[in-house]
Motif scaffolding. Structure first.
Motif, PDB file in Angstrom:
ATOM      1  N   PRO A   1      46.796  10.640 -38.532  1.00  0.00           N
ATOM      2  CA  PRO A   1      45.961  11.744 -38.020  1.00  0.00           C
ATOM      3  C   PRO A   1      46.252  13.052 -38.743  1.00  0.00           C
ATOM      4  O   PRO A   1      47.350  13.307 -39.192  1.00  0.00           O
ATOM      5  CB  PRO A   1      46.372  11.821 -36.545  1.00  0.00           C
ATOM      6  CG  PRO A   1      47.010  10.500 -36.238  1.00  0.00           C
ATOM      7  CD  PRO A   1      47.664  10.047 -37.505  1.00  0.00           C
ATOM      8  N   GLU A   2      45.220  13.865 -38.816  1.00  0.00           N
ATOM      9  CA  GLU A   2      45.384  15.221 -39.338  1.00  0.00           C
ATOM     10  C   GLU A   2      46.252  16.006 -38.362  1.00  0.00           C
ATOM     11  O   GLU A   2      46.196  15.799 -37.143  1.00  0.00           O
ATOM     12  CB  GLU A   2      44.018  15.916 -39.464  1.00  0.00           C
ATOM     13  CG  GLU A   2      43.091  15.284 -40.489  1.00  0.00           C
ATOM     14  CD  GLU A   2      43.380  15.769 -41.900  1.00  0.00           C
ATOM     15  OE1 GLU A   2      44.282  16.614 -42.079  1.00  0.00           O
ATOM     16  OE2 GLU A   2      42.680  15.296 -42.814  1.00  0.00           O
ATOM     17  N   PRO A   3      47.081  16.932 -38.861  1.00  0.00           N
ATOM     18  CA  PRO A   3      47.883  17.743 -37.947  1.00  0.00           C
ATOM     19  C   PRO A   3      46.997  18.615 -37.074  1.00  0.00           C
ATOM     20  O   PRO A   3      45.939  19.088 -37.504  1.00  0.00           O
ATOM     21  CB  PRO A   3      48.748  18.594 -38.900  1.00  0.00           C
ATOM     22  CG  PRO A   3      48.015  18.592 -40.196  1.00  0.00           C
ATOM     23  CD  PRO A   3      47.306  17.275 -40.285  1.00  0.00           C
ATOM     24  N   ARG A   4      47.436  18.781 -35.827  1.00  0.00           N
ATOM     25  CA  ARG A   4      46.675  19.611 -34.906  1.00  0.00           C
ATOM     26  C   ARG A   4      46.847  21.083 -35.243  1.00  0.00           C
ATOM     27  O   ARG A   4      47.897  21.504 -35.727  1.00  0.00           O
ATOM     28  CB  ARG A   4      47.141  19.357 -33.460  1.00  0.00           C
ATOM     29  CG  ARG A   4      46.846  17.951 -32.971  1.00  0.00           C
ATOM     30  CD  ARG A   4      47.341  17.780 -31.550  1.00  0.00           C
ATOM     31  NE  ARG A   4      47.041  16.455 -31.049  1.00  0.00           N
ATOM     32  CZ  ARG A   4      47.398  16.014 -29.839  1.00  0.00           C
ATOM     33  NH1 ARG A   4      48.069  16.823 -29.021  1.00  0.00           N
ATOM     34  NH2 ARG A   4      47.083  14.798 -29.467  1.00  0.00           N
ATOM     35  N   GLU A   5      45.791  21.852 -34.972  1.00  0.00           N
ATOM     36  CA  GLU A   5      45.881  23.310 -35.187  1.00  0.00           C
ATOM     37  C   GLU A   5      46.848  23.900 -34.173  1.00  0.00           C
ATOM     38  O   GLU A   5      46.845  23.513 -32.988  1.00  0.00           O
ATOM     39  CB  GLU A   5      44.491  23.946 -35.006  1.00  0.00           C
ATOM     40  CG  GLU A   5      43.488  23.545 -36.068  1.00  0.00           C
ATOM     41  CD  GLU A   5      43.850  24.056 -37.439  1.00  0.00           C
ATOM     42  OE1 GLU A   5      44.529  25.116 -37.524  1.00  0.00           O
ATOM     43  OE2 GLU A   5      43.483  23.414 -38.441  1.00  0.00           O
ATOM     44  N   PRO A   6      47.690  24.860 -34.584  1.00  0.00           N
ATOM     45  CA  PRO A   6      48.620  25.488 -33.631  1.00  0.00           C
ATOM     46  C   PRO A   6      47.869  26.291 -32.582  1.00  0.00           C
ATOM     47  O   PRO A   6      46.766  26.735 -32.778  1.00  0.00           O
ATOM     48  CB  PRO A   6      49.479  26.375 -34.532  1.00  0.00           C
ATOM     49  CG  PRO A   6      48.667  26.621 -35.746  1.00  0.00           C
ATOM     50  CD  PRO A   6      47.805  25.409 -35.941  1.00  0.00           C
TER      51      PRO A   6
END
Length: 222
Positions: free
Chosen positions: A217-222
Motif C-alpha cells: 500500500p501507498e503510505p497514508r498522508e499524515p
C-alpha cells in the motif's frame, strides 16, 4: 588469530574459501562480502554457531539473523510456502538486495532465535559469497558490525569491530553502503493481504510496488 584473505588474489581466494568452509563446518564465524554491506556468517543449522554470531555482534535472540541462500530452490525448501507475489519479487530482484520474511518450513531442525516461526531469506549477488553458499548450504548472516555501530563496508572495518570472534575474513574490497531492503510477506494469502516494508534499503518501495502493485500500500498522508 583470525586470518584475512584478499579475494582479488586468486591464490588467496582459494585458500580463504577452503578455510572459510572448514571454519563454518566447525561452527565458527566467517566475514564475507555481499552486494550490500559486509556480513558475518554462521552455519544456519548449528544453534551454537548462530548463538556465537549473536554474541559476537552483541545481539539477543530477539534479533534473529537473516539466512542467505544460493537460489530459488533453497528458498522453496526453507519456506512453508512461496506466494505468487514473492515469486515475482524474486524474479525481479534476486540475486540482489531484497530480504523476504516468510513463514518457515516447520520441519526445519534449526534455531535462529525468537523468529515466531518465520525466516528472512535473501540471495546475494556477490560471486564469492554465492560460491560459498553453494558449497555450505544456507548461512545465517547478519551485517558485520557491533550492534549500534555502522555496518562494515570493508573487511578491515569488520575486523576492527569483531576481531578474533571471527575465524576467517574474506576481503572483497569496498562494498556498498546500503543494507538490503527487508519486507514481511507473511500476510500474503490472509484476510489482511499485504506486504510490509520492515527496513528500507537497496531496493526502493517504488520498485517493489512496480512488481506487486497494491499489495504494497501507498503510505497514508499524515
Amino acid at each position: 588469530m583470525p586470518q584475512t584473505f584478499d579475494c582479488q588474489d586468486h591464490a588467496q581466494l582459494l585458500a580463504g574459501m577452503r578455510l572459510a568452509r572448514t571454519a563454518l563446518a566447525r561452527g565458527e564465524l566467517v566475514v564475507l562480502p555481499t552486494d550490500t554491506v559486509y556480513g558475518v556468517a554462521a552455519d544456519a543449522f548449528s544453534p551454537a554457531a548462530v548463538q556465537r554470531l549473536l554474541d559476537a555482534k552483541g545481539r539477543t535472540r530477539q534479533s534473529p539473523p537473516p539466512v542467505l541462500v544460493s537460489g530459488v530452490n533453497t528458498l522453496e525448501a526453507l519456506a512453508a510456502s512461496v506466494p505468487d507475489a514473492v515469486h515475482r519479487l524474486v524474479e525481479a530482484f534476486w540475486p540482489g538486495g531484497l530480504t523476504i520474511v516468510l513463514e518457515a518450513q516447520p520441519s526445519l531442525a534449526w534455531d535462529l532465535g525468537e523468529t515466531a516461526g518465520t525466516v528472512a531469506l535473501r540471495m546475494p549477488s556477490n560471486p564469492v559469497t554465492l560460491e560459498l553458499l553453494q558449497d555450505t548450504g544456507p548461512l545465517a548472516v547478519s551485517s558485520a558490525n557491533l550492534t549500534g555501530r555502522p555496518a562494515a563496508t570493508s573487511a578491515a572495518a569488520a575486523l576492527e569491530m569483531l576481531g578474533d570472534s571471527v575465524s576467517v575474513y574474506l576481503d572483497g574490497g569496498e562494498s556498498g553502503e546500503q543494507s538490503s531492503t527487508i519486507i514481511d510477506a507473511t500476510r500474503l494469502g490472509t484476510a489482511d493481504e499485504r506486504i510490509v516494508v520492515l527496513r528500507d534499503g537497496a531496493v526502493s518501495r517504488e520498485a517493489i510496488r512496480d512488481v506487486v502493485g497494491d499489495l504494497l500500500p501507498e503510505p497514508r498522508e499524515p
